[in-house]
Design an enzyme around this catalytic site. Structure first.
Site, PDB file in Angstrom:
ATOM      1  N   CYS A   2       0.821  -1.065  -0.092  1.00  0.00           N
ATOM      2  CA  CYS A   2       0.049  -0.092   0.144  1.00  0.00           C
ATOM      3  C   CYS A   2       0.953   1.174   0.004  1.00  0.00           C
ATOM      4  O   CYS A   2       2.099   1.273   0.792  1.00  0.00           O
ATOM      5  CB  CYS A   2      -0.960   0.119   1.135  1.00  0.00           C
ATOM      6  SG  CYS A   2      -1.992  -1.234   1.233  1.00  0.00           S
ATOM      7  N   ARG A  27       3.975  -0.480  -4.928  1.00  0.00           N
ATOM      8  CA  ARG A  27       3.662  -1.116  -3.512  1.00  0.00           C
ATOM      9  C   ARG A  27       2.305  -1.717  -3.324  1.00  0.00           C
ATOM     10  O   ARG A  27       2.055  -2.344  -2.628  1.00  0.00           O
ATOM     11  CB  ARG A  27       3.638   0.228  -2.342  1.00  0.00           C
ATOM     12  CG  ARG A  27       4.832   1.015  -2.066  1.00  0.00           C
ATOM     13  CD  ARG A  27       4.802   2.069  -1.260  1.00  0.00           C
ATOM     14  NE  ARG A  27       4.694   1.314   0.102  1.00  0.00           N
ATOM     15  CZ  ARG A  27       5.416   1.053   0.616  1.00  0.00           C
ATOM     16  NH1 ARG A  27       6.720   1.188   0.340  1.00  0.00           N
ATOM     17  NH2 ARG A  27       5.297   0.524   2.092  1.00  0.00           N
ATOM     18  N   TRP A  74      -2.739  -2.556  -1.671  1.00  0.00           N
ATOM     19  CA  TRP A  74      -2.383  -3.980  -2.043  1.00  0.00           C
ATOM     20  C   TRP A  74      -3.393  -4.734  -1.156  1.00  0.00           C
ATOM     21  O   TRP A  74      -3.152  -4.807   0.364  1.00  0.00           O
ATOM     22  CB  TRP A  74      -1.102  -4.422  -1.564  1.00  0.00           C
ATOM     23  CG  TRP A  74      -0.560  -5.796  -1.989  1.00  0.00           C
ATOM     24  CD1 TRP A  74      -0.354  -6.188  -3.254  1.00  0.00           C
ATOM     25  CD2 TRP A  74      -0.562  -6.955  -1.238  1.00  0.00           C
ATOM     26  NE1 TRP A  74       0.047  -7.584  -3.167  1.00  0.00           N
ATOM     27  CE2 TRP A  74      -0.129  -7.852  -1.971  1.00  0.00           C
ATOM     28  CE3 TRP A  74      -0.839  -6.990   0.196  1.00  0.00           C
ATOM     29  CZ2 TRP A  74       0.008  -9.369  -1.364  1.00  0.00           C
ATOM     30  CZ3 TRP A  74      -0.762  -8.264   0.838  1.00  0.00           C
ATOM     31  CH2 TRP A  74      -0.207  -9.472  -0.139  1.00  0.00           C
ATOM     32  N   ASN A 100      -1.621   1.958   5.830  1.00  0.00           N
ATOM     33  CA  ASN A 100      -0.671   0.643   5.207  1.00  0.00           C
ATOM     34  C   ASN A 100      -0.429  -0.200   6.201  1.00  0.00           C
ATOM     35  O   ASN A 100      -0.039   0.399   7.352  1.00  0.00           O
ATOM     36  CB  ASN A 100       0.469   1.457   4.447  1.00  0.00           C
ATOM     37  CG  ASN A 100       1.647   0.260   4.273  1.00  0.00           C
ATOM     38  OD1 ASN A 100       1.451  -0.806   3.926  1.00  0.00           O
ATOM     39  ND2 ASN A 100       2.823   0.933   4.217  1.00  0.00           N
ATOM     40  N   GLY A 101      -0.729  -1.394   6.276  1.00  0.00           N
ATOM     41  CA  GLY A 101      -0.438  -2.448   7.534  1.00  0.00           C
ATOM     42  C   GLY A 101      -1.684  -3.241   7.914  1.00  0.00           C
ATOM     43  O   GLY A 101      -2.627  -3.136   7.111  1.00  0.00           O
ATOM     44  N   GLU A 487      16.918 -18.243  -8.288  1.00  0.00           N
ATOM     45  CA  GLU A 487      16.600 -17.227  -8.613  1.00  0.00           C
ATOM     46  C   GLU A 487      15.811 -16.889  -9.983  1.00  0.00           C
ATOM     47  O   GLU A 487      14.857 -16.051 -10.298  1.00  0.00           O
ATOM     48  CB  GLU A 487      17.574 -16.056  -8.396  1.00  0.00           C
ATOM     49  CG  GLU A 487      17.496 -14.608  -8.701  1.00  0.00           C
ATOM     50  CD  GLU A 487      16.320 -13.899  -8.072  1.00  0.00           C
ATOM     51  OE1 GLU A 487      15.921 -14.500  -6.920  1.00  0.00           O
ATOM     52  OE2 GLU A 487      16.272 -12.788  -8.542  1.00  0.00           O
ATOM     53  N   LYS A 491      12.298 -15.464 -10.960  1.00  0.00           N
ATOM     54  CA  LYS A 491      11.930 -14.324 -11.875  1.00  0.00           C
ATOM     55  C   LYS A 491      10.835 -14.780 -12.934  1.00  0.00           C
ATOM     56  O   LYS A 491       9.961 -13.801 -13.059  1.00  0.00           O
ATOM     57  CB  LYS A 491      13.329 -14.005 -12.439  1.00  0.00           C
ATOM     58  CG  LYS A 491      14.291 -13.029 -12.011  1.00  0.00           C
ATOM     59  CD  LYS A 491      14.116 -11.901 -11.446  1.00  0.00           C
ATOM     60  CE  LYS A 491      13.194 -11.746 -10.157  1.00  0.00           C
ATOM     61  NZ  LYS A 491      13.969 -11.502  -8.901  1.00  0.00           N
ATOM     62  N   GLU A 494       7.447 -15.075 -11.234  1.00  0.00           N
ATOM     63  CA  GLU A 494       6.775 -13.622 -10.865  1.00  0.00           C
ATOM     64  C   GLU A 494       6.324 -13.005 -12.077  1.00  0.00           C
ATOM     65  O   GLU A 494       4.933 -12.255 -12.119  1.00  0.00           O
ATOM     66  CB  GLU A 494       7.979 -12.803 -10.277  1.00  0.00           C
ATOM     67  CG  GLU A 494       8.272 -13.027  -8.870  1.00  0.00           C
ATOM     68  CD  GLU A 494       9.221 -12.036  -8.406  1.00  0.00           C
ATOM     69  OE1 GLU A 494       8.772 -11.265  -7.682  1.00  0.00           O
ATOM     70  OE2 GLU A 494      10.459 -11.896  -8.883  1.00  0.00           O
ATOM     71  N   HIS A 510      16.111 -37.166  -7.902  1.00  0.00           N
ATOM     72  CA  HIS A 510      15.542 -37.907  -6.761  1.00  0.00           C
ATOM     73  C   HIS A 510      14.050 -37.331  -7.003  1.00  0.00           C
ATOM     74  O   HIS A 510      13.272 -37.187  -5.851  1.00  0.00           O
ATOM     75  CB  HIS A 510      16.045 -37.199  -5.274  1.00  0.00           C
ATOM     76  CG  HIS A 510      17.418 -37.490  -5.213  1.00  0.00           C
ATOM     77  ND1 HIS A 510      17.614 -38.774  -4.903  1.00  0.00           N
ATOM     78  CD2 HIS A 510      18.606 -36.595  -5.340  1.00  0.00           C
ATOM     79  CE1 HIS A 510      19.123 -38.973  -4.812  1.00  0.00           C
ATOM     80  NE2 HIS A 510      19.572 -37.593  -4.932  1.00  0.00           N
ATOM     81  N   LYS A 609       6.124  -4.282  -4.474  1.00  0.00           N
ATOM     82  CA  LYS A 609       7.533  -4.544  -4.170  1.00  0.00           C
ATOM     83  C   LYS A 609       8.075  -4.604  -2.746  1.00  0.00           C
ATOM     84  O   LYS A 609       8.899  -4.975  -2.427  1.00  0.00           O
ATOM     85  CB  LYS A 609       7.952  -3.108  -4.703  1.00  0.00           C
ATOM     86  CG  LYS A 609       9.335  -2.779  -4.866  1.00  0.00           C
ATOM     87  CD  LYS A 609      10.036  -3.527  -5.670  1.00  0.00           C
ATOM     88  CE  LYS A 609      11.292  -3.482  -5.825  1.00  0.00           C
ATOM     89  NZ  LYS A 609      12.133  -4.686  -6.748  1.00  0.00           N
TER      90      LYS A 609
HETATM   91  O1  M6R Z   1      12.384  -5.709   0.048  1.00  0.00           O
HETATM   92  P1  M6R Z   1      12.976  -7.042   0.240  1.00  0.00           P
HETATM   93  O2  M6R Z   1      14.319  -7.477  -0.564  1.00  0.00           O
HETATM   94  O3  M6R Z   1      13.007  -7.598   1.778  1.00  0.00           O
HETATM   95  O4  M6R Z   1      11.841  -8.050  -0.433  1.00  0.00           O
HETATM   96  C1  M6R Z   1      11.910  -9.364  -0.482  1.00  0.00           C
HETATM   97  C2  M6R Z   1      10.996 -10.126  -1.525  1.00  0.00           C
HETATM   98  O5  M6R Z   1       9.463  -9.755  -1.304  1.00  0.00           O
HETATM   99  C3  M6R Z   1      11.338  -9.745  -2.702  1.00  0.00           C
HETATM  100  O6  M6R Z   1      12.545 -10.331  -3.073  1.00  0.00           O
HETATM  101  C4  M6R Z   1      10.614 -10.404  -3.786  1.00  0.00           C
HETATM  102  O7  M6R Z   1      10.447 -11.773  -3.519  1.00  0.00           O
HETATM  103  C5  M6R Z   1      10.697  -9.981  -5.315  1.00  0.00           C
HETATM  104  N1  M6R Z   1       9.624  -9.737  -5.886  1.00  0.00           N
HETATM  105  C6  M6R Z   1      11.494 -10.789  -6.048  1.00  0.00           C
HETATM  106  O8  M6R Z   1      11.737 -10.411  -7.262  1.00  0.00           O
END
Ligand code: M6R
Length: 614
Positions: A2, A27, A74, A100-101, A487, A491, A494, A510, A609
């Site tokens: 948010c 956000r 969000w 926000n929260g 990773e 990516k 997402e 396995h 984010k």
């Molecule tokens: O701000 P942060 O690095 O603590 O965020 C952690 C995750 O939310 C963040 O890395 C998320 O997995 C990303 N969307 C990855 O691309």
């Protein structure tokens, strides 16, 4: 999660707020809304969808007013729709709130207020809070500020809020606990926002609110800060280093592509002033006072989430391999709830791009209570995690706006590499000559990253075109490149919504090997010199089952060429730094696949984010 932005001054508030909401859209983007003080009215305009939907909704409406607040949501409590969008009114509609929260005890509070005749129109916890503030104000016949303080001491959970009152158009209230809030101090005008990005074009002077502080911001008489025990606090005004152009796409189609291309620069920036290969030193000013703790640590515990957790896994290899310190890498969300064993001789490293991730923040607070030393590796200056840590190093990658993290990951791995080499040298676990070899090579990484981008971009575009319709992907890697496989898979998931899994290459047999057929793309990071033969065997196993191999290699030999459908060559480097190069083709691959599939690359569905809820 948010985004909050608010303005009070003499300019038109709405355009400032809308522009600010666009900056904060990373956000959350389920719905957006704005409250404007218009004459004697406090009007709310809100709608489901992105800020652009709100702009359409405002088209042709009277949007005049010199104070107001906006929100991009969000969703947590209640589906994303017009009604659940913020701002929310109090029962009388005299007050409005953005938040926000999460207010954790909202259900009990709501039940009690329903019994007292309150009517709620939304499913949100935010509406409960604004009703509570008014309820206290009216029942106890006290002023709004006092009622706000009392309400905040009755709620549990996290909040960053801005409150407006119809009958007092020259005052706005802001408060925070667990969720970020920054106040921009201009010339007879003030801004409040979740981060500094909506503020930077108007003023460089900001005050970061601390937990359990409220700000009383007036149009004509400045602002004051108090804690929720009603004690006055002296505001600490800081100057922003952020520049406006950092927040723009700079000619790229998406922020993610811009951020991928920025990596030669962002990696250099994360080493600037810290690494001098010519003179042969590493200096980490931010951890100087605590470096003995690291040097003598019995154990390092790394807490993080998502991509930052993957950077933590790379760090596990770095610290164990080079500095010979045992490392545990923990999902912050699990660590904080499992009563972990923590000793005073442990050093906890928290890795976070945003510096606001709720689980990571809670994990370090727990570790701190138990006496551990906390080192923060964060990107956003002034964010909560660095402020809660004993020491740390900023990654200096610059603002990362694409929701899928790219340059933050490589900056984190760079800083962790510097730290591991520095500690290893101090502990005597690497020789002087190995130390010099490593720092000389680390210094070359930005140029090599540029070579990877320049040499592979077009090829990867074509590969992406040929793979974009595959419903599943496997990513394999070994050693330092196992986290890179994770990773790469994250990516792709997402931003393209294609199911992808990352595995240690040898673990494939396995179970996951059962998935392999002629439709399955298997991306293999095969750059490790030490396990090259073993990785070739893993590729053989995939090829034997007709899997579509995409191999990332240093130099394609004939065996690889025969086995793989696509071979992507990247420069050689010292093995500890290979993640910094091998991750780049995987970022580009997911980017182009998502683009070909027509997905919203920078704002993928359901994500945000900055994850400030647990
Ligand atoms: O701000 P942060 O690095 O603590 O965020 C952690 C995750 O939310 C963040 O890395 C998320 O997995 C990303 N969307 C990855 O691309």
């Amino acid at each position: 999660m948010c985004g909050i932005v608010a303005y009070i001054g003499s300019k038109e508030a709405c355009p400032i707020i809308i522009k600010g909401l666009q900056r904060l859209e990373y956000r959350g983007y389920d719905s957006a809304g704005i409250a404007l003080q218009q004459g004697k009215e406090l009007n709310i305009y809100k709608t489901k969808g992105k800020v652009s939907n709100l702009q359409d909704f405002l088209e042709g409406k009277n949007i005049e007013g010199t104070s107001g607040m906006g929100h991009t949501r969000w969703a947590t409590h209640g589906v994303p729709n017009d009604v659940n969008a913020h701002p929310h009114y109090s029962e009388s509609k005299d007050l409005a709130l953005i938040h926000n929260g999460i207010i954790e005890n909202y259900a009990i509070l709501k039940e009690e207020m329903v019994k007292r005749g309150h009517t709620f129109v939304s499913d949100t916890d935010t509406e409960v809070l604004i009703h509570l503030i008014e309820d206290i104000q009216l029942n106890e016949k006290i002023g709004l500020e006092e009622a706000l303080l009392q309400a905040l001491s009755e709620v549990t959970g996290a909040y960053a809020i801005v409150l407006m009152c119809k009958n007092n158009p020259d005052i706005m209230y802001a408060a925070r606990k667990g969720s970020p809030l920054v106040i921009g101090v201009g010339e007879n005008e003030y801004f409040m926002a979740s981060d500094a990005t909506p503020i930077v074009e108007y003023t460089k002077n900001v005050v970061y609110l601390n937990d359990e502080e409220i700000a009383i911001v007036t149009r004509n008489n400045g602002f004051t800060i108090k804690n929720i025990q009603n004690q006055l606090k002296t505001p600490y005004i800081q100057e922003l280093e952020l520049k406006l152009e950092m927040l723009e796409k700079g000619g790229y189609d998406h922020f993610m592509l811009k951020e991928i291309h920025e990596q030669p620069r962002s990696i250099k920036d994360s080493m600037r002033g810290r690494l001098n290969a010519m003179e042969g030193y590493i200096r980490l000013g931010g951890i100087k006072e605590y470096d003995q703790k690291l040097i003598n640590a019995n154990r390092i515990i790394i807490v993080a989430c998502g991509t930052s957790w993957h950077a933590g896994l790379v760090a596990e290899y770095l610290f164990e391999d080079l500095a010979r310190i045992p490392v545990e890498v923990e999902y912050a969300s699990e660590f904080r709830y499992r009563n972990p064993v923590i000793h005073e001789t442990d050093v906890v490293i928290a890795i976070s791009q945003s510096g606001e991730t709720a689980d990571t923040l809670a994990a370090i607070q727990l570790a701190k209570q138990k006496g551990a030393t906390i080192i923060g590796i964060c990107n956003v200056v002034g964010s909560s995690i660095p402020r809660s840590s004993h020491a740390g190093s900023y990654t200096h990658a610059g603002p990362e706006i694409g929701v899928a993290s790219t340059k933050a990951f490589t900056a984190q791995v760079t800083v962790l590499s510097l730290m591991a080499i520095y500690i290893a040298h101090k502990r005597g676990t690497i020789s002087d000559s190995r130390y010099h070899q490593l720092i000389t090579e680390l210094d070359c990484i930005p140029d090599k990253v540029k070579q990877v981008i320049d040499n592979t971009n077009e090829q990867i575009k074509n590969i992406a075109q040929s793979l974009k319709d595959a419903p599943n992907f496997l990513y394999l890697g070994r050693g330092y490149n196992f986290p890179v496989a994770l990773e790469g898979a994250l990516k792709l998931k997402e931003i393209s919504y294609i199911h992808a899994e990352g595995y240690p290459a040898a673990e494939m047999k396995h179970g996951p090997i059962a998935l392999i057929d002629e439709k399955m793309p298997v991306v293999v990071v095969a750059t490790n010199q030490s396990a090259y033969e073993k990785i070739i065997s893993n590729i053989q196993e995939v090829a034997a089952r007709k899997g579509r191999v995409i191999a990332i290699v240093n130099k394609a030999d004939n065996t690889i060429k025969e086995l793989a459908e696509h071979v992507i060559e990247i420069p050689e480097t010292e093995e500890p730094f290979s993640p910094l190069l091998s991750v780049i083709p995987l970022q580009l691959l997911s980017y182009y696949i998502a683009v070909y599939l027509g997905k919203n690359v920078d704002q993928p569905r359901n994500l945000a984010k900055s994850v400030t809820v647990e």
